[in-house]
Design a protein around this motif. Structure first.
Motif, PDB file in Angstrom:
ATOM      1  N   GLY A  91       0.813  -1.215   0.000  1.00  0.00           N
ATOM      2  CA  GLY A  91       0.000   0.000   0.000  1.00  0.00           C
ATOM      3  C   GLY A  91       0.846   1.264   0.000  1.00  0.00           C
ATOM      4  N   ALA A  92       1.868   1.285   0.872  1.00  0.00           N
ATOM      5  CA  ALA A  92       2.699   2.488   0.951  1.00  0.00           C
ATOM      6  C   ALA A  92       3.384   2.741  -0.393  1.00  0.00           C
ATOM      7  N   ASP A 132      -7.220   6.767  -1.949  1.00  0.00           N
ATOM      8  CA  ASP A 132      -6.453   5.647  -1.409  1.00  0.00           C
ATOM      9  C   ASP A 132      -7.431   4.504  -1.139  1.00  0.00           C
ATOM     10  N   GLN A 136      -7.643  -0.023   1.409  1.00  0.00           N
ATOM     11  CA  GLN A 136      -8.569  -0.769   2.264  1.00  0.00           C
ATOM     12  C   GLN A 136      -9.956  -0.918   1.627  1.00  0.00           C
ATOM     13  N   LYS A 142      -3.481  -4.470   0.048  1.00  0.00           N
ATOM     14  CA  LYS A 142      -4.180  -5.382   0.977  1.00  0.00           C
ATOM     15  C   LYS A 142      -4.797  -6.593   0.279  1.00  0.00           C
TER      16      LYS A 142
END
Ligand code: PLP
Length: 400
Positions: free
Chosen positions: A109-110, A223, A226, A252
């Motif tokens: 994710g980052a 973003d 999630q 994720k």
């Protein structure tokens, strides 16, 4: 039944000696999983309503993903992006044909956030570099991602942080408008804040951000690390709200628990990520991509978008009455398979109590009980988990 070759304690001893202790870990080693159930090394079974911090979107070891990974591993595990990769093309098609534009793949994710921020800066004139993000948001731990994360607790001791990030209160369009100037290049937001406590945007807020971005020529980044891949009952979170961003990130659960990240951008933005400007050695590797394709197939063939909406309602039916019943329950927030129960007391003790009863949940933002159940959680598992959790909440409420 346990498949572990060591006891939990033996594994913990290895960690004590050889692993950097940067995580707070439960003194348990999970060794086998199936759907929403997972077993520790001693053979104890848990019902997991927070499987893999949201990565196990199809539960543990989903059969189609297992099969795809096994087949792909035997054929070709890794080739770099100097070659065209069949599975990458297929997964990009699976993702973009269910959203829009073109995809780039990485591993987390980052990393997806870093790439999206770079693309926003590359796509706008060089004088524009500022990104507006939101209080209580969470975007990851690398330097740009953690700077984008407007929560001081994650910044302690890291300074100086990256230049060019500005923070606005969530749901406050006027505050965003005031921050925009000639140097602003983009707005970055989670469609629903996850780590910040399952915070659902106020009606019109995301639409308002879209309008501001259009008015000022800004890149709107969602973003979706999630909220992506079915979590909100739509393929991607932005579809739930009917607002199309310019870029959205993924990670994720996107490959059913196999490490994978990425972002999708509108066709007209894609050329700004010129060859040589961005890369990821493992990004888009055949193994992760095959897992991603199998994840999409599973969600589609098992009708999991619809199923998860029904399960979301079932959770809501269990938890909503608690607001009237228990004074410690302040608010219940459910949206797809993202569930937050906001308490007037710290939520962390509940995690331990539930674990002792065989239920895995999460506490976030001090007072919020958070669940990110697998999309294929069954009605019986919803009832089982909700009843266990409600019992523990009642005990907590009685203790005052
Ligand atoms: N963005 C969001 C919304 C997240 O929830 C997370 C992780 O929880 C990240 C980014 C960072 O993802 P990763 O831990 O894979 O780097």
């Amino acid at each position: 039944m346990s498949t572990a070759t060591r006891s939990s304690q033996e594994t913990i001893s290895l960690f004590d000696k050889y692993v950097i202790p940067n995580y707070r870990r439960y003194p348990v080693c999970l060794s086998r999983g199936e759907g929403s159930y997972v077993w520790d090394a001693e053979g104890n079974r848990f019902l997991d309503l927070f499987p893999g911090w949201g990565c196990n979107i199809l539960g543990y070891s989903p059969p189609r993903v297992v099969e795809a990974v096994q087949e792909q591993a035997a054929r070709l595990i890794h080739v770099p992006n100097t070659w065209f990769i069949e599975q990458q093309g297929e997964f990009a098609e699976a993702v973009c044909s269910r959203s829009f534009g073109k995809a780039f793949f990485c591993n987390s994710g980052a990393e997806a956030i870093e790439g999206a921020i770079k693309l926003a800066r590359l796509h706008t004139p060089e004088s524009k570099y500022k990104i507006i993000t939101f209080q209580n948001g969470f975007h990851g731990r690398t330097f740009a991602a953690v700077t984008a994360t407007a929560q001081p607790k994650y910044h302690q001791g890291l300074g100086p942080l990256m230049a060019g990030f500005q923070y606005a209160p969530h749901n406050d369009l006027d505050a965003v408008r005031e921050l925009i100037d000639d140097e602003t290049c983009g707005i970055l937001i989670e469609p629903v804040q996850g780590e910040g406590g399952v915070n659902i945007p106020a009606p019109g807020f995301l639409e308002g951000l879209r309008e501001l971005a259009d008015e000022h020529g800004l890149v709107l980044i969602f973003d979706e690390v999630q909220t992506g891949m079915g979590r909100l009952g739509t393929w991607f979170g932005h579809q739930h709200f009917g607002v199309q961003p310019d870029i959205f990130t993924l990670a994720k659960g996107v490959a059913g628990g196999v490490a994978c990240g990425g972002f999708v951008c509108k066709d007209e933005i894609a050329p700004s990520l010129r060859p040589g400007m961005h890369a990821s050695t493992f990004g888009g590797n055949p193994l992760a991509m095959a897992a991603g394709v199998a994840t999409v197939q599973t969600i589609e063939e098992d009708n999991l978008l619809e199923h998860s909406k029904q399960m979301s309602q079932r959770f809501a039916d269990h938890f909503r009455p608690l607001i009237d019943e228990l004074p410690i329950v302040r608010e219940v927030r459910t949206i797809g398979m993202m569930i937050g129960i906001d308490l007037t007391v710290p939520a962390t003790p509940l995690v331990q109590r539930c674990m002792e009863k065989g239920l895995l949940i999460n506490a976030t933002h001090d007072t919020v009980v958070r669940l990110l159940p697998a999309l294929n959680v069954t009605a019986d598992q919803v009832d089982e988990g909700a009843e266990l959790l409600i019992n523990e909440l009642r005990v907590l409420a009685e203790e005052g």
